[in-house]
Design a protein around this motif. Structure first.
Motif, short mmCIF file in Angstrom:
data_model
loop_
_atom_site.label_atom_id
_atom_site.label_comp_id
_atom_site.label_asym_id
_atom_site.label_seq_id
_atom_site.Cartn_x
_atom_site.Cartn_y
_atom_site.Cartn_z
N LEU A 1 0.84 -1.19 0.00
CA LEU A 1 0.00 0.00 0.00
C LEU A 1 0.88 1.24 0.00
O LEU A 1 2.01 1.21 0.47
N GLU A 2 0.32 2.31 -0.55
CA GLU A 2 1.03 3.58 -0.49
C GLU A 2 1.15 4.02 0.96
O GLU A 2 0.18 3.94 1.72
N ASN A 3 2.33 4.48 1.33
CA ASN A 3 2.58 4.92 2.70
C ASN A 3 1.67 6.10 3.06
O ASN A 3 1.53 7.04 2.28
N ARG A 4 1.04 6.02 4.24
CA ARG A 4 0.16 7.11 4.66
C ARG A 4 0.97 8.37 4.99
O ARG A 4 0.45 9.49 4.94
N PHE A 5 2.23 8.16 5.34
CA PHE A 5 3.10 9.30 5.69
C PHE A 5 4.32 9.26 4.76
O PHE A 5 5.44 8.99 5.20
N PRO A 6 4.13 9.52 3.48
CA PRO A 6 5.21 9.28 2.53
C PRO A 6 6.29 10.35 2.54
O PRO A 6 6.02 11.54 2.77
N CYS B 1 13.97 -1.35 -2.95
CA CYS B 1 13.24 -2.25 -2.05
C CYS B 1 14.11 -2.47 -0.83
O CYS B 1 15.31 -2.78 -0.97
N PHE B 2 13.53 -2.33 0.37
CA PHE B 2 14.34 -2.53 1.57
C PHE B 2 13.48 -2.95 2.75
O PHE B 2 12.25 -2.82 2.72
N GLU B 3 14.14 -3.49 3.76
CA GLU B 3 13.46 -3.82 5.01
C GLU B 3 14.31 -3.30 6.16
O GLU B 3 15.51 -3.54 6.22
N HIS C 1 7.23 -6.01 7.95
CA HIS C 1 6.99 -5.27 6.70
C HIS C 1 8.29 -4.67 6.19
O HIS C 1 9.25 -4.51 6.94
N GLY C 2 8.29 -4.37 4.93
CA GLY C 2 9.40 -3.64 4.32
C GLY C 2 8.85 -2.43 3.61
O GLY C 2 7.67 -2.07 3.79
N GLN C 3 9.68 -1.78 2.84
CA GLN C 3 9.24 -0.59 2.12
C GLN C 3 9.85 -0.56 0.73
O GLN C 3 10.85 -1.23 0.47
N ILE C 4 9.24 0.25 -0.13
CA ILE C 4 9.81 0.51 -1.45
C ILE C 4 9.76 2.02 -1.66
O ILE C 4 8.72 2.64 -1.46
N TYR C 5 10.90 2.57 -2.04
CA TYR C 5 10.96 3.98 -2.40
C TYR C 5 11.21 4.08 -3.90
O TYR C 5 12.15 3.47 -4.42
N GLY C 6 10.38 4.87 -4.59
CA GLY C 6 10.66 5.24 -5.96
C GLY C 6 11.15 6.68 -5.93
O GLY C 6 10.34 7.60 -5.75
N TYR C 7 12.47 6.85 -6.04
CA TYR C 7 13.05 8.20 -5.93
C TYR C 7 13.00 8.94 -7.27
O TYR C 7 13.21 8.31 -8.32
N PRO C 8 12.83 10.26 -7.25
CA PRO C 8 12.89 11.02 -8.51
C PRO C 8 14.33 11.35 -8.92
O PRO C 8 14.54 12.02 -9.91
N PHE C 9 15.29 10.89 -8.13
CA PHE C 9 16.71 11.16 -8.42
C PHE C 9 17.50 9.90 -8.12
O PHE C 9 16.99 8.99 -7.46
N ARG C 10 18.73 9.83 -8.62
CA ARG C 10 19.62 8.73 -8.25
C ARG C 10 20.27 9.07 -6.91
O ARG C 10 20.85 10.15 -6.74
N THR C 11 20.21 8.13 -5.96
CA THR C 11 20.79 8.38 -4.65
C THR C 11 22.33 8.41 -4.76
O THR C 11 22.91 7.89 -5.71
N GLY D 1 7.43 11.08 -6.34
CA GLY D 1 7.92 9.70 -6.33
C GLY D 1 6.86 8.85 -5.68
O GLY D 1 5.67 9.18 -5.71
N ARG D 2 7.28 7.76 -5.09
CA ARG D 2 6.29 6.85 -4.51
C ARG D 2 6.93 6.13 -3.33
O ARG D 2 8.05 5.66 -3.43
N CYS D 3 6.21 6.06 -2.21
CA CYS D 3 6.66 5.30 -1.04
C CYS D 3 5.60 4.25 -0.72
O CYS D 3 4.44 4.60 -0.47
N GLU D 4 6.01 3.00 -0.74
CA GLU D 4 5.08 1.91 -0.50
C GLU D 4 5.50 1.13 0.75
O GLU D 4 6.68 1.00 1.05
#
Ligand code: ZN
Length: 359
Positions: free
Chosen positions: A93-98, A172-174, A188-198, A124-127
């Motif tokens: 699910l999309e993070n409520r506090f992205p 993708c990370f935990e 749970h883990g999370q997925i970040y879709g960044y608008p930039f390269r880290t 971007g997107r935080c899941e």
């Protein structure tokens, strides 16, 4: 690639259930609608070029709720949790506090009026990725088949996010364990879709390009071949997957997991490779939990790249801040102030300790 059941939560965030028998119910909570514009920004440090995500709304995020108020447990009534379903296997699910989100607006950069104060919208997107409906479970406790489903879920999310041209990197990370800063106990883990390269990705790719220019070979293929030949830090070697402690491990527990065939990302794995990767990943996590009397706090961090990236090799980097049964490593002056890590254990000792607990 799995086909999830898709739905919307009360505030219009997306939720996906994978391999679901029960399907999605209705989220009946009275949640405030989300703001139509991204509420976070990305500021660039003019000295280093590093990006800092500024996300003040995250101060309000759910913090160690009591068990009966767990937002990630299944909720057939749709009144008390994020997941309106009688049960589930894997929920995304999309993070409520992205930290990053779009809520429908396209990515656009704030004009660079001042080179010292470059600021972009935090698009971007935080899941959030719930590995299991079992509140007391863990990734290491998943069955082989359930762990394989997780590889498929990560691959599905990666494909969908890579298809967006406003996302430069899919991560993708935990985070596992209160020692790491986890505020929800449910696995749970999370997925970040960044608008930039880290920065870490930029560093890896730059180093790989320099290595190719100097040696004419792929950096990551060379690392894998060298660890296999040396064997000193090797942990697991199967037909399709290899796990080892890296030569310059930064953490008191650190393992890298590579597919044996060079692929850029999880999407490109064959079914047999994905099966094998899931098993080796479980082996490493179970070894982590066998090291000490208590489960190990850890971070699992996947590196992957678009298929047409100039360099890059899919691998997982798993590490822990625990340096002994009763001590944690803190990132102090040298690490936090200079990014120069000190490891109190030799990588060879770390490998020997992990081999001892891999049955
Ligand atoms: Zn729970």
């Amino acid at each position: 690639m799995p086909t999830p059941v898709r739905g919307r939560l009360a505030d219009d965030r997306e939720i996906l259930l994978y391999d679901s028998d029960t399907g999605l119910g209705v989220d009946r909570r009275d949640l405030p609608r989300r703001s139509p514009l991204p509420v976070t920004t990305v500021r660039r440090d003019p000295r280093t070029g590093d990006r800092v995500i500024v996300a003040p709304a995250r101060q309000e995020r759910t913090y160690h709720p009591p068990r009966q108020m767990c937002p990630l447990c299944p909720d057939p009534d749709g009144r008390s949790s994020e997941i309106p379903a009688a049960d589930y296997r894997v929920a995304v699910l999309e993070n409520r506090f992205p930290a990053l989100s779009t809520v429908g607006v396209p990515y656009r950069a704030v004009p660079e009026a001042n080179p010292l104060r470059v600021e972009e919208l935090g698009t971007g997107r935080c899941e959030v990725v719930c590995f299991s409906s079992d509140h007391d479970g863990s990734f290491a406790a998943l069955s082989d088949e359930h762990a394989r489903l997780m590889i498929d879920v990560w691959a599905h999310r990666t494909a969908e996010l890579f298809a967006r041209d406003d996302i430069a990197e899919v991560y993708c990370f935990e985070n596992r364990g209160a020692e790491i800063g986890v505020t929800l106990a449910h696995p749970h883990g999370q997925i970040y879709g960044y608008p930039f390269r880290t920065r870490r990705t930029r560093d890896l790719l730059r180093t790989a390009a320099a290595y190719r220019a100097e040696h004419g070979t792929d950096l990551f293929e060379s690392i894998l071949a060298d660890e296999i030949a040396d064997r000193t830090r090797l942990l697991v070697r199967t037909e399709h997957t290899t796990a080892f402690v890296p030569f310059a491990a930064r953490w008191p527990v650190e393992v890298h997991v590579y597919p044996n065939r060079h692929v850029r990302n999880l999407i490109d794995l064959t079914a047999a490779e994905a099966d094998d990767l899931a098993l080796v990943y479980l082996t490493v996590l179970r070894a982590f939990d066998a090291l000490y009397a208590r489960p190990l706090p850890y971070i699992a961090s996947w590196h992957q790249y678009r298929a047409d990236a100039e360099e890059g090799y899919l691998h997982a980097e798993l590490f822990s801040v625990r340096r002994s049964a009763d001590k944690l490593k803190y990132l102090a002056g040298s690490e936090s102030g200079r990014d120069a890590f000190l490891n109190d254990k030799t990588p060879e000792t770390i490998a020997a300790d992990l081999r001892a607990v891999i049955a």
